[in-house]
Scaffold this motif. Structure first.
Motif, PDB file in Angstrom:
ATOM      1  N   THR A 140       0.852  -1.190   0.000  1.00 41.80           N
ATOM      2  CA  THR A 140       0.000   0.000   0.000  1.00 41.80           C
ATOM      3  C   THR A 140       0.890   1.243   0.000  1.00 41.80           C
ATOM      4  OG1 THR A 140      -1.735  -1.150   1.222  1.00 41.80           O
ATOM      5  CG2 THR A 140      -1.784   1.258   1.243  1.00 41.80           C
ATOM      6  N   ALA A 141       0.695   2.091  -1.009  1.00 42.30           N
ATOM      7  CA  ALA A 141       1.498   3.310  -1.098  1.00 42.30           C
ATOM      8  C   ALA A 141       0.937   4.419  -0.223  1.00 42.30           C
ATOM      9  CB  ALA A 141       1.572   3.773  -2.548  1.00 42.30           C
ATOM     10  N   LEU A 142      -0.394   4.506  -0.163  1.00 39.00           N
ATOM     11  CA  LEU A 142      -1.040   5.588   0.580  1.00 39.00           C
ATOM     12  C   LEU A 142      -2.276   5.048   1.278  1.00 39.00           C
ATOM     13  CD1 LEU A 142      -1.242   8.634   1.211  1.00 39.00           C
ATOM     14  CD2 LEU A 142      -2.457   8.918  -0.957  1.00 39.00           C
ATOM     15  N   SER A 143      -2.364   5.284   2.585  1.00 39.84           N
ATOM     16  CA  SER A 143      -3.492   4.795   3.366  1.00 39.84           C
ATOM     17  C   SER A 143      -4.059   5.921   4.219  1.00 39.84           C
ATOM     18  CB  SER A 143      -3.048   3.631   4.263  1.00 39.84           C
ATOM     19  OG  SER A 143      -4.120   3.164   5.059  1.00 39.84           O
ATOM     20  N   LEU A 144      -5.368   6.092   4.150  1.00 47.45           N
ATOM     21  CA  LEU A 144      -6.086   7.051   4.986  1.00 47.45           C
ATOM     22  C   LEU A 144      -7.072   6.288   5.858  1.00 47.45           C
ATOM     23  CD1 LEU A 144      -6.983   9.720   2.246  1.00 47.45           C
ATOM     24  CD2 LEU A 144      -4.871   9.551   3.599  1.00 47.45           C
ATOM     25  N   LYS A 145      -7.017   6.529   7.163  1.00 49.46           N
ATOM     26  CA  LYS A 145      -7.906   5.840   8.091  1.00 49.46           C
ATOM     27  C   LYS A 145      -8.673   6.858   8.935  1.00 49.46           C
ATOM     28  CE  LYS A 145      -6.216   1.707   7.063  1.00 49.46           C
ATOM     29  NZ  LYS A 145      -6.957   0.793   6.170  1.00 49.46           N
ATOM     30  N   ASN A 146      -9.978   6.826   8.846  1.00 47.79           N
ATOM     31  CA  ASN A 146     -10.852   7.669   9.679  1.00 47.79           C
ATOM     32  C   ASN A 146     -10.413   9.131   9.660  1.00 47.79           C
ATOM     33  OD1 ASN A 146     -12.152   5.229  10.522  1.00 47.79           O
ATOM     34  ND2 ASN A 146     -10.525   4.927  12.022  1.00 47.79           N
ATOM     35  N   LEU A 147     -10.130   9.645   8.455  1.00 41.50           N
ATOM     36  CA  LEU A 147      -9.571  10.988   8.322  1.00 41.50           C
ATOM     37  C   LEU A 147     -10.671  12.047   8.407  1.00 41.50           C
ATOM     38  CD1 LEU A 147      -6.993  12.647   7.775  1.00 41.50           C
ATOM     39  CD2 LEU A 147      -7.521  12.464   5.327  1.00 41.50           C
TER      40      LEU A 147
END
Length: 246
Positions: free
Chosen positions: A2-9
């Protein structure tokens, strides 16, 4: 990977919350689009990743490394942003050479001359433009400089904020073809914000549709091309895009 991960942003400007519970995982080498009408929060997501919108909660991870708030030099060597307006994003009193060399100076990177010539060649800019000022360049040439600037530190992830919308239609295709080639040659990961679904179809593998700060659908571009998006708002965007195309 995974290059880019956003969590609960969740991203806010003062007391106003702009995005709500944004979750994304973008694979290494993937080209991913955020689409939606103006004010949906898509550009704000890019700004938070880039460190330009510091009021956020949740998690931002780039190439396995958590992203802190604010400016981060180590992060900037992995991830860079290309802005919408090539007229406004370049300093009017700096030559192309000074613009491209600035990041090398900040990061203490040598071999300045070779690096600048290499990246200018990669974006299709003749060396004769090296010591010109932005006002001496066309819109397409300025955007090539902006892309070259983003590539100077050899990042793996590019954030693209409407990278062709401020350009003449005749030039847009040139820049899109350039981005497609650069992605292939340098194994870049793209996260692109756009309202143009034709651009998404040409350049991207997947897309997320945003409305009022929330992701309402994530789909493959193959679904977009078939007209097979599920959410009613996503289908409405397809109809608007088709009407504009006609």
């Amino acid at each position: 990977m995974t290059a880019l991960s956003l969590k609960n942003l969740d991203i806010s400007y003062g007391d106003v919350q702009i995005t709500h519970d944004v979750n994304l995982d973008i694979a290494d080498g993937e080209s991913f689009a955020l689409v939606g009408e103006s004010g949906s929060g898509k550009s704000t997501v890019l700004k938070a990743i880039a460190g330009l919108a510091p009021e956020w909660t949740g998690e931002i991870t780039v190439l396995g490394s958590p992203r802190g708030h604010g400016i981060d030099r180590a992060f900037s060597r992995q991830c860079q942003m290309v802005f919408q307006d090539p007229y406004g994003s370049l300093h009017p009193r700096k030559t192309v050479d000074a613009t491209l060399g600035e990041a090398l100076t900040i990061h203490g990177i040598g071999d300045r001359n070779a690096r600048i010539e290499e990246v200018m060649t990669s974006v299709g800019l003749d060396r004769k433009f090296r010591f010109r000022f932005p006002h001496q360049l066309s819109g397409g040439q300025r955007q090539r400089v902006a892309i070259a600037r983003a590539l100077m530190l050899k990042p793996k992830v590019l954030l693209l904020d409407e990278p062709t919308s401020a350009l003449d239609v005749s030039v847009q295709a040139e820049i899109l073809n350039l981005l497609k080639r650069l992605r292939r040659e340098q194994n870049l990961t793209f996260l692109m914000v756009t309202h143009n679904l034709a651009v998404v179809s040409f350049l991207c593998d997947r897309l997320a549709v945003m409305r009022q700060g929330r992701i309402v659908e994530i789909a493959d571009v193959a679904d977009l091309k078939r007209g097979d998006l599920k959410d009613p708002y996503s289908r409405e965007l397809m109809q608007i895009s088709a009407a504009h195309a006609n």
